[in-house]
Write a protein that holds these residues in place. Structure first.
Motif, PDB file in Angstrom:
ATOM      1  N   GLY A 174       0.809  -1.215   0.000  1.00 16.13           N
ATOM      2  CA  GLY A 174       0.000   0.000   0.000  1.00 16.13           C
ATOM      3  C   GLY A 174       0.836   1.256   0.000  1.00 16.13           C
ATOM      4  N   ARG A 175       0.129   2.384  -0.106  1.00 20.71           N
ATOM      5  CA  ARG A 175       0.771   3.691  -0.113  1.00 20.71           C
ATOM      6  C   ARG A 175       0.014   4.625   0.807  1.00 20.71           C
ATOM      7  NH1 ARG A 175       2.625   5.420  -6.101  1.00 20.71           N
ATOM      8  NH2 ARG A 175       3.516   7.040  -4.773  1.00 20.71           N
ATOM      9  N   GLY A 176       0.760   5.563   1.390  1.00 23.19           N
ATOM     10  CA  GLY A 176       0.146   6.520   2.293  1.00 23.19           C
ATOM     11  C   GLY A 176       0.854   6.537   3.619  1.00 23.19           C
ATOM     12  N   PRO A 177       0.232   7.116   4.640  1.00 26.45           N
ATOM     13  CA  PRO A 177       0.842   7.129   5.977  1.00 26.45           C
ATOM     14  C   PRO A 177       1.120   5.705   6.450  1.00 26.45           C
ATOM     15  CG  PRO A 177      -1.048   8.613   5.882  1.00 26.45           C
ATOM     16  CD  PRO A 177      -1.057   7.841   4.608  1.00 26.45           C
ATOM     17  N   LEU A 178       2.237   5.548   7.153  1.00 31.44           N
ATOM     18  CA  LEU A 178       2.692   4.218   7.553  1.00 31.44           C
ATOM     19  C   LEU A 178       1.955   3.724   8.795  1.00 31.44           C
ATOM     20  CD1 LEU A 178       4.695   1.854   7.289  1.00 31.44           C
ATOM     21  CD2 LEU A 178       6.335   3.221   8.607  1.00 31.44           C
ATOM     22  N   ALA A 179       1.524   2.456   8.729  1.00 32.47           N
ATOM     23  CA  ALA A 179       0.970   1.742   9.876  1.00 32.47           C
ATOM     24  C   ALA A 179       1.731   0.431  10.010  1.00 32.47           C
ATOM     25  CB  ALA A 179      -0.515   1.474   9.701  1.00 32.47           C
ATOM     26  N   VAL A 180       2.247   0.147  11.197  1.00 31.06           N
ATOM     27  CA  VAL A 180       3.053  -1.053  11.442  1.00 31.06           C
ATOM     28  C   VAL A 180       2.295  -1.974  12.387  1.00 31.06           C
ATOM     29  CG1 VAL A 180       5.220  -1.920  12.381  1.00 31.06           C
ATOM     30  CG2 VAL A 180       5.207   0.183  11.061  1.00 31.06           C
ATOM     31  N   TYR A 181       2.349  -3.284  12.099  1.00 35.46           N
ATOM     32  CA  TYR A 181       1.631  -4.267  12.916  1.00 35.46           C
ATOM     33  C   TYR A 181       2.579  -5.322  13.460  1.00 35.46           C
ATOM     34  CZ  TYR A 181      -1.249  -8.292  14.108  1.00 35.46           C
ATOM     35  OH  TYR A 181      -1.806  -9.357  14.764  1.00 35.46           O
ATOM     36  N   VAL A 238       2.848  -2.230   7.076  1.00 39.44           N
ATOM     37  CA  VAL A 238       4.016  -3.099   7.238  1.00 39.44           C
ATOM     38  C   VAL A 238       3.731  -4.074   8.371  1.00 39.44           C
ATOM     39  CG1 VAL A 238       6.438  -3.228   7.926  1.00 39.44           C
ATOM     40  CG2 VAL A 238       5.692  -1.472   6.311  1.00 39.44           C
ATOM     41  N   ARG A 239       3.746  -5.366   8.037  1.00 42.30           N
ATOM     42  CA  ARG A 239       3.621  -6.436   9.024  1.00 42.30           C
ATOM     43  C   ARG A 239       4.934  -7.203   9.042  1.00 42.30           C
ATOM     44  NH1 ARG A 239      -0.369 -10.105   6.573  1.00 42.30           N
ATOM     45  NH2 ARG A 239      -0.542 -11.138   8.586  1.00 42.30           N
ATOM     46  N   TYR A 240       5.427  -7.522  10.231  1.00 46.42           N
ATOM     47  CA  TYR A 240       6.715  -8.202  10.308  1.00 46.42           C
ATOM     48  C   TYR A 240       6.624  -9.454  11.176  1.00 46.42           C
ATOM     49  CZ  TYR A 240       7.486  -6.080  14.961  1.00 46.42           C
ATOM     50  OH  TYR A 240       7.387  -5.702  16.284  1.00 46.42           O
ATOM     51  N   ASP A 241       7.516 -10.395  10.886  1.00 50.39           N
ATOM     52  CA  ASP A 241       7.641 -11.583  11.726  1.00 50.39           C
ATOM     53  C   ASP A 241       8.569 -11.252  12.886  1.00 50.39           C
ATOM     54  OD1 ASP A 241       6.007 -13.229  10.213  1.00 50.39           O
ATOM     55  OD2 ASP A 241       7.641 -14.026   9.002  1.00 50.39           O
ATOM     56  N   VAL A 242       8.049 -11.369  14.081  1.00 52.69           N
ATOM     57  CA  VAL A 242       8.813 -11.070  15.284  1.00 52.69           C
ATOM     58  C   VAL A 242       9.996 -12.029  15.396  1.00 52.69           C
ATOM     59  CG1 VAL A 242       8.657 -11.107  17.817  1.00 52.69           C
ATOM     60  CG2 VAL A 242       6.817 -10.085  16.444  1.00 52.69           C
ATOM     61  N   ASP A 263      12.561   4.236   7.754  1.00 52.69           N
ATOM     62  CA  ASP A 263      12.786   5.665   7.539  1.00 52.69           C
ATOM     63  C   ASP A 263      11.473   6.367   7.219  1.00 52.69           C
ATOM     64  OD1 ASP A 263      14.185   8.028   7.371  1.00 52.69           O
ATOM     65  OD2 ASP A 263      14.800   7.725   5.279  1.00 52.69           O
ATOM     66  N   ALA A 264      10.519   6.230   8.139  1.00 53.80           N
ATOM     67  CA  ALA A 264       9.170   6.740   7.896  1.00 53.80           C
ATOM     68  C   ALA A 264       9.115   8.251   7.770  1.00 53.80           C
ATOM     69  CB  ALA A 264       8.254   6.287   9.029  1.00 53.80           C
ATOM     70  N   GLY A 265      10.043   8.944   8.376  1.00 53.17           N
ATOM     71  CA  GLY A 265      10.058  10.389   8.248  1.00 53.17           C
ATOM     72  C   GLY A 265       9.110  11.117   9.174  1.00 53.17           C
ATOM     73  N   GLY A 266       8.509  10.412  10.107  1.00 50.78           N
ATOM     74  CA  GLY A 266       7.592  11.049  11.046  1.00 50.78           C
ATOM     75  C   GLY A 266       6.892   9.998  11.880  1.00 50.78           C
ATOM     76  N   PRO A 267       6.014  10.413  12.794  1.00 52.20           N
ATOM     77  CA  PRO A 267       5.304   9.459  13.637  1.00 52.20           C
ATOM     78  C   PRO A 267       4.442   8.508  12.812  1.00 52.20           C
ATOM     79  CG  PRO A 267       5.063  11.698  14.482  1.00 52.20           C
ATOM     80  CD  PRO A 267       5.666  11.816  13.119  1.00 52.20           C
ATOM     81  N   VAL A 268       4.303   7.273  13.278  1.00 55.01           N
ATOM     82  CA  VAL A 268       3.550   6.255  12.560  1.00 55.01           C
ATOM     83  C   VAL A 268       2.433   5.720  13.455  1.00 55.01           C
ATOM     84  CG1 VAL A 268       5.664   5.616  11.351  1.00 55.01           C
ATOM     85  CG2 VAL A 268       4.915   4.254  13.309  1.00 55.01           C
ATOM     86  N   ASP A 269       1.449   5.108  12.827  1.00 55.05           N
ATOM     87  CA  ASP A 269       0.433   4.371  13.550  1.00 55.05           C
ATOM     88  C   ASP A 269       0.980   2.983  13.849  1.00 55.05           C
ATOM     89  OD1 ASP A 269      -1.495   6.449  13.372  1.00 55.05           O
ATOM     90  OD2 ASP A 269      -2.025   5.798  11.349  1.00 55.05           O
ATOM     91  N   SER A 301       1.873   8.049  16.300  1.00 53.23           N
ATOM     92  CA  SER A 301       0.762   8.981  16.185  1.00 53.23           C
ATOM     93  C   SER A 301      -0.516   8.416  16.789  1.00 53.23           C
ATOM     94  CB  SER A 301       0.533   9.361  14.715  1.00 53.23           C
ATOM     95  OG  SER A 301       0.511   8.210  13.890  1.00 53.23           O
ATOM     96  N   ARG A 302      -0.826   7.162  16.484  1.00 50.76           N
ATOM     97  CA  ARG A 302      -1.977   6.469  17.067  1.00 50.76           C
ATOM     98  C   ARG A 302      -1.582   5.029  17.383  1.00 50.76           C
ATOM     99  NH1 ARG A 302      -7.123   8.966  16.138  1.00 50.76           N
ATOM    100  NH2 ARG A 302      -6.986  10.695  14.665  1.00 50.76           N
ATOM    101  N   LEU A 303      -2.285   4.453  18.349  1.00 55.31           N
ATOM    102  CA  LEU A 303      -2.063   3.058  18.724  1.00 55.31           C
ATOM    103  C   LEU A 303      -3.364   2.279  18.573  1.00 55.31           C
ATOM    104  CD1 LEU A 303      -0.063   3.490  22.067  1.00 55.31           C
ATOM    105  CD2 LEU A 303       0.834   3.467  19.726  1.00 55.31           C
ATOM    106  N   VAL A 304      -3.255   1.048  18.069  1.00 58.70           N
ATOM    107  CA  VAL A 304      -4.382   0.118  18.055  1.00 58.70           C
ATOM    108  C   VAL A 304      -3.925  -1.132  18.788  1.00 58.70           C
ATOM    109  CG1 VAL A 304      -5.991  -1.223  16.675  1.00 58.70           C
ATOM    110  CG2 VAL A 304      -5.267   1.046  15.880  1.00 58.70           C
TER     111      VAL A 304
END
Length: 267
Positions: free
Chosen positions: A24-31, A61-65, A97-103, A126-129
């Motif tokens: 996807g594209r847009g603001p970054l969200a990491v899981y 972005v989803r990653y394997d721990v 290198d997100a360049g700013g706060p991420v979800d 920026s936000r937490l889920v």
């Protein structure tokens, strides 16, 4: 995820190679996923639908721990505590290198990872889920004791008996029909994963009270491993929105709920 191209990536941190997918594209969200699973395992379970998040204009972005899924790990107990896993998450953000706060989003163990990372470096978020907050504080010791005993049993008898006993444990009614997927950590690191989690807890309540980040908490009912008491307390301390599911159909709405929450106007 639909028509979106999924890119695979890796990075090295503290001796491990960590694998992630970027779509996807847009603001970054990491899981960050839950304990003993991984990206592919969660996909086989069909537990969460991430397509709405990407369709809503997010780079996901989803990653394997470490030690899970395709990511490597060593049999070192301290590598699998929540604070250590939070260090991996912060390293991933540096790598991206997100360049700013991420979800940031995290389920169970991933919830602990995200909260520790946010308490340590709130400027990165920026936000937490928070999905399925695990046992914490007063309910944590029984879980920790069970994990320590399981680690000892695996070292004495091997992992197969532990895996078999795990499949026989009753599951919450809301996910009773979810396919069972074997744990992804191999027998070499599994005792260390268990002991690392046994040494972990969510940040102290006073630390969460000081955390001024918009947050959404998603929980389901009747799950001793993810008690509503944790979700309710965390939501109160964080001044977060809380949603509790009592059916599988409602759990299936979580992707849309998350997408709607992340698409809300910034505070």
């Amino acid at each position: 995820m639909g028509e979106h191209t999924v890119k695979e990536g890796t990075f090295r941190h503290r001796g491990a190679e960590l694998f992630y997918e970027d779509v996807g594209r847009g603001p970054l969200a990491v899981y960050a996923h839950g304990g003993f699973t991984g990206r592919a395992a969660e996909d086989r379970m069909g537990l969460f639908d991430w397509a709405p998040v990407v369709d809503a204009g997010r780079r996901l972005v989803r990653y394997d721990v470490r030690g899970h899924g395709r990511s490597t790990g060593d049999p070192v107990d301290g590598d699998y505590t929540y604070p250590s896993l939070a260090d991996d998450l912060l390293a991933l953000l540096d790598h991206l290198d997100a360049g700013g706060p991420v979800d940031a989003m995290g389920a169970s163990m991933g919830c602990g990872t995200v909260l520790h990372a946010a308490v340590r470096a709130p400027e990165h978020f920026s936000r937490l889920v928070l999905l399925l907050p695990p046992t914490a504080w007063t309910t944590r010791e029984a879980y920790a004791r069970h994990n320590r005993e399981s680690a000892d049993t695996i070292e004495r008898e091997g992992a197969d008996a532990w895996r078999a006993a795990r499949t026989r444990r009753p599951r919450p009614a809301v996910v009773a029909d979810v396919p069972d997927v074997p744990p992804t950590p191999d027998g070499r690191v599994l005792p260390s994963v268990l002991r690392g989690l046994a040494r972990s807890d969510l940040p102290p309540p006073e630390a969460l009270t000081r955390l001024r980040l918009p947050s959404l908490v998603l929980a389901w009912a009747d799950d001793p491993g993810h008690p509503l008491s944790t979700a309710e307390t965390a939501a109160r301390l964080l001044h977060a929105d809380l949603h509790v599911s009592r059916s599988r159909a409602d759990v299936r709405t979580w992707g849309e709920r998350i997408a709607e929450y992340l698409s809300g106007s910034r505070p």
